[in-house]
Design an enzyme around this catalytic site. Sequence first.
Site, PDB file in Angstrom:
ATOM      1  N   HIS A 160       0.568  -0.556 -10.437  1.00 50.06           N
ATOM      2  CA  HIS A 160      -0.430  -1.074  -9.624  1.00 50.06           C
ATOM      3  C   HIS A 160      -0.566  -2.879 -10.328  1.00 50.06           C
ATOM      4  O   HIS A 160      -1.836  -2.955 -10.309  1.00 50.06           O
ATOM      5  CB  HIS A 160      -1.841  -0.596  -9.134  1.00 50.06           C
ATOM      6  CG  HIS A 160      -2.252  -1.002  -8.043  1.00 50.06           C
ATOM      7  ND1 HIS A 160      -2.805  -0.406  -7.026  1.00 50.06           N
ATOM      8  CD2 HIS A 160      -2.271  -2.283  -7.226  1.00 50.06           C
ATOM      9  CE1 HIS A 160      -3.202  -0.909  -6.152  1.00 50.06           C
ATOM     10  NE2 HIS A 160      -3.051  -2.472  -6.374  1.00 50.06           N
TER      11      HIS A 160
ATOM     12  N   ARG B  46       0.906  -1.161  -0.077  1.00 52.55           N
ATOM     13  CA  ARG B  46      -0.163   0.201  -0.023  1.00 52.55           C
ATOM     14  C   ARG B  46       0.796   1.282   0.046  1.00 52.55           C
ATOM     15  O   ARG B  46       1.934   1.235   0.585  1.00 52.55           O
ATOM     16  CB  ARG B  46      -0.884   0.111   1.203  1.00 52.55           C
ATOM     17  CG  ARG B  46      -1.995  -0.637   1.280  1.00 52.55           C
ATOM     18  CD  ARG B  46      -3.137  -0.702   0.066  1.00 52.55           C
ATOM     19  NE  ARG B  46      -4.209  -1.476  -0.080  1.00 52.55           N
ATOM     20  CZ  ARG B  46      -4.240  -2.599  -0.701  1.00 52.55           C
ATOM     21  NH1 ARG B  46      -3.251  -2.856  -1.475  1.00 52.55           N
ATOM     22  NH2 ARG B  46      -5.154  -3.265  -0.738  1.00 52.55           N
TER      23      ARG B  46
END
Length: 310
Positions: free
Chosen positions: A273, A225
Amino acid sequence: MINVLFSAQPKSWAEYEAPLRAAFTKAGIDAQLGTEFDPADVDYIVYAPSGPVSDFTPFTKLKAVLSLWAGVETMVDNPTLKVPLCRMVDHGLTESMVEWVTGHVLRYHLGMDKFLSGQDGVWRAGTAAPLARDRKVCVLGLGALGAACAQALARLKFEVHGWARSPKAVEGVTCHHGASGLDDALSDADMVALLLPDTPATENVLNARSIALMRRGSFVVNPGRGPLIDDSALIAALDSGQLAHATLDVFRVEPLPKEHPFWAHPKVTVTPHIAAETKATTASEVIAENIRRGEAGEPFLHIVDRAAGY
């Protein structure tokens, strides 16, 4: 018959409809599956925060919310969500994450960047890597993804240390926990991989003080994250040489803004991502198993601890 509402973006419905129906059939689940129901008739919601549902109050029969996402930080504080929330632990996603983390750790271990960027006629002798057993790799986060990555690296004979907020036991991995354990895990680490959830307790876990514990010239990979890293401290450590390079797949704002200094920094690799994503076929099997469990009165898999945030 039970009613299962699929609440995500329309493109996800096109991807998931057939695999979910197949998984329900295989699991012997007699269910109506769709994107529109009277909320009072819904038994389960297959859920993504990007979908249309944010208020769960009208769903008076609801038994569980089954997330398609591994991260649940945008869901845990929803005051209207009173039923069990199950996060996605998908073995297809886990395999992808193991491959991405292992690939980048090996890339740094073997020093591949200097050869890939150095096809210039210079014979760079004397730059062979040490054995993996002579490298300390620290994995921050020992949940399903972190533990799988740590064990894969241990099988390659890296000296693997892992850290979690609470005690863990992972075969082949030296496990640490708590504040002092974090220092021990990071101390003299050659590489650090971040696989923690995004919670108030994990924000900026990699900061100026913790980066200073690592071996000078070490490496960071973050597929976990974005808020796990203090961006300014990371850039300062790269500029000073405390860190040699960082490969980042997640960010505080996504897509990463074009003006962000990570894009132009010579010691940062940005990936968009892509380290791991939920696979419709295997995720549908997880959803079907949880619905089967719910209907059989068995405990759900992967229930989120709202207090802990994951």
